[in-house]
Design a protein around this motif. Structure first.
Motif, PDB file in Angstrom:
ATOM      1  N   VAL A 145     -32.401  14.730  51.249  1.00 22.76           N
ATOM      2  CA  VAL A 145     -31.852  14.174  50.271  1.00 22.76           C
ATOM      3  C   VAL A 145     -30.969  13.148  51.295  1.00 22.76           C
ATOM      4  O   VAL A 145     -30.321  14.010  51.904  1.00 22.76           O
ATOM      5  CB  VAL A 145     -31.111  14.762  48.818  1.00 22.76           C
ATOM      6  N   ARG A 173     -28.160  16.743  40.074  1.00 26.18           N
ATOM      7  CA  ARG A 173     -29.478  16.981  40.887  1.00 26.18           C
ATOM      8  C   ARG A 173     -29.449  17.212  41.881  1.00 26.18           C
ATOM      9  O   ARG A 173     -30.998  17.596  41.807  1.00 26.18           O
ATOM     10  CB  ARG A 173     -29.891  14.989  40.358  1.00 26.18           C
ATOM     11  N   ILE A 174     -29.236  16.922  42.371  1.00 26.39           N
ATOM     12  CA  ILE A 174     -29.437  16.982  44.264  1.00 26.39           C
ATOM     13  C   ILE A 174     -29.515  18.660  44.917  1.00 26.39           C
ATOM     14  O   ILE A 174     -31.064  19.258  44.936  1.00 26.39           O
ATOM     15  CB  ILE A 174     -28.780  16.694  45.179  1.00 26.39           C
ATOM     16  N   THR A 211     -25.597  25.562  43.686  1.00 22.25           N
ATOM     17  CA  THR A 211     -26.228  25.347  42.408  1.00 22.25           C
ATOM     18  C   THR A 211     -25.440  25.744  41.063  1.00 22.25           C
ATOM     19  O   THR A 211     -25.228  25.016  40.121  1.00 22.25           O
ATOM     20  CB  THR A 211     -27.529  25.595  42.286  1.00 22.25           C
ATOM     21  N   SER A 253     -35.806  23.762  44.264  1.00 23.09           N
ATOM     22  CA  SER A 253     -37.593  24.211  43.711  1.00 23.09           C
ATOM     23  C   SER A 253     -38.194  23.297  44.769  1.00 23.09           C
ATOM     24  O   SER A 253     -39.408  24.410  45.174  1.00 23.09           O
ATOM     25  CB  SER A 253     -38.022  22.796  43.160  1.00 23.09           C
ATOM     26  N   LYS A 305     -30.600  20.863  41.871  1.00 23.97           N
ATOM     27  CA  LYS A 305     -31.467  21.414  40.972  1.00 23.97           C
ATOM     28  C   LYS A 305     -32.714  21.069  41.901  1.00 23.97           C
ATOM     29  O   LYS A 305     -33.313  21.492  42.071  1.00 23.97           O
ATOM     30  CB  LYS A 305     -31.791  20.038  39.478  1.00 23.97           C
ATOM     31  N   ASP A 306     -32.896  20.360  42.196  1.00 23.03           N
ATOM     32  CA  ASP A 306     -34.695  19.495  43.002  1.00 23.03           C
ATOM     33  C   ASP A 306     -34.678  19.747  44.743  1.00 23.03           C
ATOM     34  O   ASP A 306     -35.967  20.592  44.271  1.00 23.03           O
ATOM     35  CB  ASP A 306     -34.041  17.195  43.423  1.00 23.03           C
ATOM     36  N   LEU A 307     -33.532  20.747  45.231  1.00 24.80           N
ATOM     37  CA  LEU A 307     -33.446  21.280  46.252  1.00 24.80           C
ATOM     38  C   LEU A 307     -34.384  23.049  45.694  1.00 24.80           C
ATOM     39  O   LEU A 307     -34.884  23.064  47.031  1.00 24.80           O
ATOM     40  CB  LEU A 307     -32.543  21.295  47.572  1.00 24.80           C
ATOM     41  N   ALA A 342     -37.534  19.517  52.385  1.00 29.96           N
ATOM     42  CA  ALA A 342     -37.036  18.041  51.277  1.00 29.96           C
ATOM     43  C   ALA A 342     -36.161  17.951  51.897  1.00 29.96           C
ATOM     44  O   ALA A 342     -35.092  18.756  52.401  1.00 29.96           O
ATOM     45  CB  ALA A 342     -36.692  17.953  49.942  1.00 29.96           C
TER      46      ALA A 342
END
Lengths: 14, 257
Positions: free
Chosen positions: B180, B146-147, B213, B153, B149-151, B178
């Motif tokens: 996390v 998830r980290i 990723t 973007s 994928k989120d980063l 961003a």
């Protein structure tokens, strides 16, 4: 600016 | 003669699905210790090192070491034809140029076999030194995915910084920035939700997100992933293959000019 390293610079050939 | 029978055949498919987009062709080396695969992506920025121990197989016979060159895309196509609960048996002759996969359903009411042509692939093995890492973080594999994928973007480069407060993933791009931060959590009631950080000394490294990723394609393999870092060395991203072995990814850092 950061340059992408290649693995050969870190791991030697076998 | 090679003959290896894996009851949890689905593990093989998960491993191949995890690496086939990073490396197209690879040599699977078989010896009395089991199956090994080491290969780099075309840019030599990332490397996969997989090992499946011989004792993971219900039956394992390897008369002499052999190296089987395969297209991982073709191997994935063959393994896709196995049922998720099928027993997978690999067979190859010592001087053969093919390998046969046999899939048996648990009730043995369906047996199929696929013969794959082997290829000559010149392997470029690297010596990966055993490293006493400054920082290792074991976290839920889904959390890591998830980290990434989120980063992804937000930016294409991530700084991973491990300190006593936790492990921070930072990225920035045209959109903005961003962060996390993942903290130690050993009190989660479910073991698979725990995050364990072992910090010998703080370390921060910069990596290209697209490789991290891609490594997350191994998420179906294990509940946890372990990231190991030391200053100015490639990060090791490791997924256990149950208690049968491991799938390790190495990624060279980006070095500040």
């Amino acid at each position: 600016k950061a340059t992408q390293g290649r693995l050969e610079s870190f791991f030697g050939p076998v | 003669m090679l003959e290896a029978r894996l009851v949890q055949g689905s593990m093989l498919r998960k491993v191949v699905d995890a690496v086939k987009d990073l490396v197209s062709d690879a040599n699977i080396d078989v010896s009395s210790s089991g199956f090994s695969l080491q290969a780099m992506d075309t840019s030599h920025v990332s490397l996969i090192a997989m090992h499946l121990r011989a004792d993971a197989f219900e039956h394992f016979r390897c008369d002499r070491p052999m190296s089987m060159g395969m297209s991982l895309a073709n191997l994935a196509k063959v393994l896709k034809c196995a049922g998720s609960d099928d027993i997978v048996t690999l067979k190859a002759n010592d001087d053969g140029d093919t390998v046969t996969f046999m899939f048996e359903s648990p009730k043995e009411d369906r047996v199929s076999d696929f013969e794959l042509k082997l290829m000559d692939i010149d392997s470029e093995h690297l010596g990966i030194p055993d490293t006493d890492y400054c920082a290792t973080v074991t976290m839920p594999a889904g959390e890591y995915a998830r980290i990434c994928k989120d980063l992804s973007s937000i930016g294409d480069t991530v700084v991973i910084s491990a300190t006593k407060d936790g492990v921070k993933f930072t990225t920035s791009g045209d959109v903005g920035t961003a962060n996390v931060t993942v903290r130690q959590n050993t009190t989660a009631d479910k073991k698979e939700d725990q995050t364990i950080i072992d910090l010998k000394e703080p370390v921060a490294l910069t990596f290209a997100l697209r490789y991290l990723t891609s490594f997350a394609k191994a998420t179906p393999l294990a509940t946890h992933v372990t990231l190991s870092m030391t200053r100015e060395l490639p990060v090791m991203v490791e997924y256990a293959i149950q208690d049968m072995g491991h799938l390790r990814f190495y990624l060279a850092p980006k070095i500040e000019d």
